[in-house]
Design an enzyme around this catalytic site. Sequence first.
Site, mmCIF file in Angstrom:
data_model
loop_
_atom_site.group_PDB
_atom_site.id
_atom_site.type_symbol
_atom_site.label_atom_id
_atom_site.label_comp_id
_atom_site.label_asym_id
_atom_site.label_seq_id
_atom_site.Cartn_x
_atom_site.Cartn_y
_atom_site.Cartn_z
ATOM 1 N N GLU A 1 60.739 26.055 15.649
ATOM 2 C CA GLU A 1 60.273 27.248 15.740
ATOM 3 C C GLU A 1 59.015 27.483 15.237
ATOM 4 O O GLU A 1 58.881 27.455 13.985
ATOM 5 C CB GLU A 1 61.174 28.331 14.892
ATOM 6 C CG GLU A 1 61.416 29.849 15.164
ATOM 7 C CD GLU A 1 60.312 30.454 14.239
ATOM 8 O OE1 GLU A 1 58.967 30.550 14.557
ATOM 9 O OE2 GLU A 1 61.045 30.736 13.184
ATOM 10 N N CYS B 1 57.203 35.466 11.307
ATOM 11 C CA CYS B 1 56.692 34.958 12.596
ATOM 12 C C CYS B 1 57.194 35.974 13.789
ATOM 13 O O CYS B 1 56.224 36.031 14.610
ATOM 14 C CB CYS B 1 57.666 33.701 12.925
ATOM 15 S SG CYS B 1 57.525 32.467 11.626
#
Length: 455
Positions: A227, A261
């Site tokens: 990720e 994020c």
Amino acid sequence: MFVSTNPATGQPIATYPAHDAAEMARILDAGAAAKAVWRDTPLPDRCQALFRLADLFEARLRPLAELAATEMGKLLPEAEAEVGRCARACRFYAKMAPKWLADEPCPGEAGRRMVVYEPLGVILAVMPWNFPYWQIMRGAVPQLAVGNAVAVKPAPNVMGAAMALEGLFAAAGFPADLVRVLRIPETLVPQAVAHGAVAGVTLTGSARAGAAVGALAGANIKKAVMELGGADPFIVLADAALDACCLAAETARMRVCGQACIAAKRFIVARPLYAAFGRRLTDMLAAHQPGDPFDPGATLGPLARLDLLENLDRQVRESVAAGARLLLGGHRLPRPGFFYAPTLLADVRPGMPAFDEELFGPVAALTEAADAEDALALANASPYGLGGSIWTADAAKGLALARRLEAGMVTVNAVPRSDFRLPFGGVKRSGYGRELARHGLLEFANIKTIVVEES
């Protein structure tokens, strides 16, 4: 030796001795031994351990939140919310794991055919600093339900939070060495990935880190989940409700001081709303009050580290030099700690750092779009593809555009967030594989087919 620093003051607060290669290997070997015991522990007992862990998170919510606020700099209410989410995730997987991990019969003409789910071994988790508990827990909890062990290599600046988690697992009655923190420098990560006990690797971090660790995992033929952040678009169509849209935009950009994020970074606004959206968002961002994370009046905390502040400032300065207009901020705040002014850039286009790179801080980038198709093209003109949102009065139109937006998660008239009930991950340079939900649970499971023929 690792040193953690209070980002609100710039002063060191704790030191942690580093593990050398031999100690790292011993921890990983011990994790493999603990996994052998844990995999044979009945699933209901594993789930009960997760329930106990949830209780501990809630019982220790305040001190855990205070530690995260001190080490990472997030506002105390945000840190409390993070700890609470960890508790809810533990209960969710404890409830769902028996259903998701049950043997599955398969159709066949004769005999028995089934799919079973088994653990792989020790999962190495290379973790960031922005959600020092949640980032670890959202990967560890489902893997513990499967029967795996977890070895965490945390970011150095939140080592204290990681060590607190290690103690929490022990207090909840998990086997010794099943969940351990590796206090190792980046230089030892290749040896950790290559270690025979490590069966898989999960990383949350930059594309650079993902490329390096992903290559190591591939060279050692080990499963990996990456990720890697994003430059998430926030698409505002001409028919969007402006007031609600601006409120959501402020939340989507400023949560955790913009250091998420999945936070919106590129605000792509249809031409009829572009000027008004910019004015309202300017006023909202300008109203934020910087302060210590423990100050109840503060709405803007510090960035987590000085180097992050300096890189963010570079991105702003280079974007302005390339033609972006500075509507607000654009500078470090004159106070102790790593504070950056809420910043709004307008007329941002492809080729500028504010468009092409991930902005990790309280900086929003505005881009004008001619219409919905232009907005979609601009949103997809990015090397990243983690999340995105579309704002429109026409839900059907929003859904149609969502299907064409290149991202792992898209919301229509809602702010994207990682949710333990939904799979989470990206495409393109935002990574591969999924965390959370059943998809994340099975990423590091051996999906084994068994066929028993009748004699």
